[in-house]
Design a protein around this motif. Structure first.
Motif, mmCIF file in Angstrom:
data_model
loop_
_atom_site.group_PDB
_atom_site.id
_atom_site.type_symbol
_atom_site.label_atom_id
_atom_site.label_comp_id
_atom_site.label_asym_id
_atom_site.label_seq_id
_atom_site.Cartn_x
_atom_site.Cartn_y
_atom_site.Cartn_z
ATOM 1 N N VAL A 196 0.875 -1.181 0.000
ATOM 2 C CA VAL A 196 0.000 0.000 0.000
ATOM 3 C C VAL A 196 0.909 1.227 0.000
ATOM 4 C CG1 VAL A 196 -1.759 1.306 1.242
ATOM 5 C CG2 VAL A 196 -1.809 -1.206 1.272
ATOM 6 N N PRO A 197 0.964 1.964 -1.098
ATOM 7 C CA PRO A 197 1.866 3.122 -1.170
ATOM 8 C C PRO A 197 1.627 4.111 -0.021
ATOM 9 C CG PRO A 197 0.950 2.642 -3.339
ATOM 10 C CD PRO A 197 0.215 1.762 -2.365
ATOM 11 N N GLY A 198 2.709 4.455 0.664
ATOM 12 C CA GLY A 198 2.639 5.461 1.706
ATOM 13 C C GLY A 198 2.070 5.010 3.034
ATOM 14 N N LEU A 199 1.723 3.734 3.174
ATOM 15 C CA LEU A 199 1.106 3.252 4.418
ATOM 16 C C LEU A 199 2.063 3.401 5.591
ATOM 17 C CD1 LEU A 199 -1.335 1.747 5.749
ATOM 18 C CD2 LEU A 199 -0.074 -0.383 5.316
ATOM 19 N N VAL A 200 1.602 4.041 6.667
ATOM 20 C CA VAL A 200 2.421 4.163 7.874
ATOM 21 C C VAL A 200 2.231 2.903 8.702
ATOM 22 C CG1 VAL A 200 2.229 6.669 7.840
ATOM 23 C CG2 VAL A 200 0.637 5.345 9.233
ATOM 24 N N PRO A 201 3.273 2.411 9.371
ATOM 25 C CA PRO A 201 3.122 1.208 10.192
ATOM 26 C C PRO A 201 2.173 1.457 11.358
ATOM 27 C CG PRO A 201 5.444 1.748 9.817
ATOM 28 C CD PRO A 201 4.647 2.926 9.368
ATOM 29 N N GLY A 202 1.410 0.424 11.694
ATOM 30 C CA GLY A 202 0.590 0.469 12.894
ATOM 31 C C GLY A 202 1.400 -0.034 14.073
ATOM 32 N N HIS A 203 1.201 0.552 15.246
ATOM 33 C CA HIS A 203 2.030 0.248 16.412
ATOM 34 C C HIS A 203 1.195 -0.335 17.549
ATOM 35 C CE1 HIS A 203 4.493 3.088 14.149
ATOM 36 N NE2 HIS A 203 5.542 2.633 14.819
ATOM 37 N N GLU A 204 1.666 -1.450 18.088
ATOM 38 C CA GLU A 204 1.070 -2.069 19.265
ATOM 39 C C GLU A 204 2.067 -1.981 20.420
ATOM 40 O OE1 GLU A 204 -1.892 -5.515 17.843
ATOM 41 O OE2 GLU A 204 0.217 -6.026 17.566
ATOM 42 N N PRO A 205 1.585 -1.748 21.647
ATOM 43 C CA PRO A 205 2.509 -1.683 22.783
ATOM 44 C C PRO A 205 3.287 -2.976 22.949
ATOM 45 C CG PRO A 205 0.350 -0.853 23.388
ATOM 46 C CD PRO A 205 0.201 -1.493 22.035
ATOM 47 N N ALA A 206 4.564 -2.859 23.221
ATOM 48 C CA ALA A 206 5.425 -4.012 23.468
ATOM 49 C C ALA A 206 6.344 -3.646 24.629
ATOM 50 C CB ALA A 206 6.236 -4.376 22.227
#
Length: 492
Positions: free
Chosen positions: A198-208
């Motif tokens: 997906v062009p330009g998709l920012v990563p999704g972040h989960e707490p770790a």
């Protein structure tokens, strides 16, 4: 014309986004009126070392996808809302076949959710599943969570089934989305798998621990949550949609079979903010949160997108909308506080259980915030999860999902499961010895302790969820979660 104060709304958006550390993932809030941008607020970045987030940053929209699919389906004209799923998909088992198209879209079909059904067979969220086998498997479910038209309870199952039915009639959702995107000059797009580029998709972040991990979903995506795009893309789409006749059709709440009013339409929910019932929807996927609200008569759309798992996009949108409309703080919902003695509660029979928490309740392992209501009752704000409860005479009473309930505190008991042996459901096998349940094999084996709820019910933790086991007979039990309540296991 309703009051609107865009400067106050922007301040509310900046306050909300400012609650997140500036050096982490964040979110974007965008407001438009009659096609003109009136509010822009952004905070955080796309990822470690990534660019700051902005109105053109691309996020996953998750369940915000639903209203787009509903609009495409209605405008196609090939699946009348009163058609049954059995007419649309001849291979369906009898139970889901009785559900209408409208009920499936309005969360009234009682259709099992495929993701939670997979969980009850021991498949984690990272396990990859393909479209055709998923459909074949779902088509064979001959059970429902509830009678069609009887309650409003969230499930993605209907959207997945209807996407297949629409495609068989020559209307492929991803192609319809692409046509709209080209017409509007936006980047909205549908994906089949999480790994699709997906062009330009920012990563999704989960707490770790420590920091963050990148979100991931293995199950094939569907019209329940397959779209991605920027805040600007979503705002432009909504501005166009509000000017089309189909918006009124999908935003109109569908009454229950009894005629009782609801707050949920076809992929659109009506949220009470002050004296106004505002059309919109929220969404959540691994590492992403999305939400929107709108006023079609005024051409107003408010969008909130986040690339952090704890980013309450729908709550943020509601607070910004309240400030836009000048809703006094005194008219905003007040958190429930310590509304009932904390702990586990259970119905006298069946698999319904709940946990009371401060400001919230967990029902079948799905948590909802609660607020102070009228006459000493406590209510949810989510139209797809209506709750009105009070603690009286040592029990929780009221209604859940438009159905009357009475839940009693779970008492300490020594009830033994008497389920020793091996059990199978659709090829999945669990082994039980006393109060210990073993699931899976080899290094992936899970061991869980069965906690008695009384009257043949137990809770256990697996794959990050609390699952209810209900004994039906010496050789049968069912496992249940909020969106999948009837996966049956038989003794081998």
């Amino acid at each position: 014309m309703a009051e609107r104060d865009w400067a106050a709304a922007e301040n509310a958006a900046l306050e909300g986004l400012g609650a997140w550390p500036a050096d982490g993932p964040g979110g974007v809030v965008l407001g438009i009126e009659n096609g003109s941008v009136r509010l822009v607020a952004a905070a955080g970045h796309a990822g470690v070392g990534g660019a700051p987030l902005g109105t053109d940053s691309v996020f996953r929209w998750a369940s915000v996808t639903k209203h787009v699919f509903a609009a495409c389906l209605v405008e196609s004209g090939v699946l009348p809302l009163d058609m049954t799923l059995g007419e649309a998909l001849l291979e369906l088992a009898a139970a889901p076949a009785s559900v209408t198209v409208a009920q499936a879209l309005a969360m009234q079909g009682g259709l099992p959710d495929p993701r939670e059904s997979l969980t009850l067979l021991g498949f984690g969220s990272l396990t990859r599943t393909e479209a055709a086998p998923l459909h074949h498997w779902m088509a064979g479910f001959d059970w429902l969570n509830a009678r069609p038209g009887h309650e409003v309870a969230y499930s993605n199952g209907g959207y997945r089934l209807l996407e297949t039915a629409l495609a068989r009639r020559g209307f492929v959702f991803s192609d319809m989305v692409a046509d709209h995107a080209q017409r509007l000059g936006i980047g909205m797009r549908a994906s089949e798998y999480w790994t699709d580029p997906v062009p330009g998709l920012v990563p999704g972040h989960e707490p770790a621990s420590p920091g963050w991990s990148e979100g991931f979903q293995g199950m094939h995506l569907s019209a329940a949550g397959s779209l991605s795009g920027s805040a600007r893309d979503l705002a432009v789409w909504l501005s166009d949609l509000m000017a089309r006749d189909v918006f009124a059709q999908i935003a109109r709440p569908l009454p229950l079979g009894s005629g009782e009013a609801t707050g949920y339409g076809l992929g659109i929910a009506l949220t009470q903010i002050g004296a106004e019932r505002v059309p919109g929807h929220g969404g959540a996927q691994a590492g992403y949160r999305a939400g929107f609200l709108c006023a079609p008569e005024e051409g107003i759309a408010l969008v909130a997108l986040s690339n952090r798992d704890d980013g309450d996009a729908t709550g943020l949108a509601a607070r910004v909308w309240a400030r836009l409309r000048g809703v006094p703080q005194a008219q905003m919902p007040k958190p429930a506080g310590d509304w009932a003695p904390p702990g586990l509660y259970v119905a006298e029979e069946g698999g319904l259980w709940a946990e009371v928490k401060k400001n919230a309740i967990v029902v079948r392992d799905a948590e909802e915030a609660l607020f102070a209501g009228d006459d000493g009752q406590f209510v949810s704000a989510a139209p797809h999860a209506r709750m009105r409860l009070a603690y009286t005479d040592g029990a929780l009473s009221g209604d859940l999902f438009h159905q009357p309930v009475r839940l009693l505190p779970v008492r300490v008991c020594d009830e033994e499961p008497e389920l020793d042996g091996r059990w199978m459901s659709d090829g999945a096998i669990v082994t039980i010895r006393g109060r210990t349940l073993h699931w899976g094999a080899g290094p992936l084996q899970t061991e869980a302790t069965l906690k008695p709820l009384g009257n043949g019910r137990w809770l256990f933790n697996a794959m990050g969820r609390r699952i209810c086991l209900q004994r039906l007979a010496p050789d049968r039990f069912i496992l249940s979660l909020a969106r999948a309540r009837g996966v049956e296991y038989c003794r081998l």
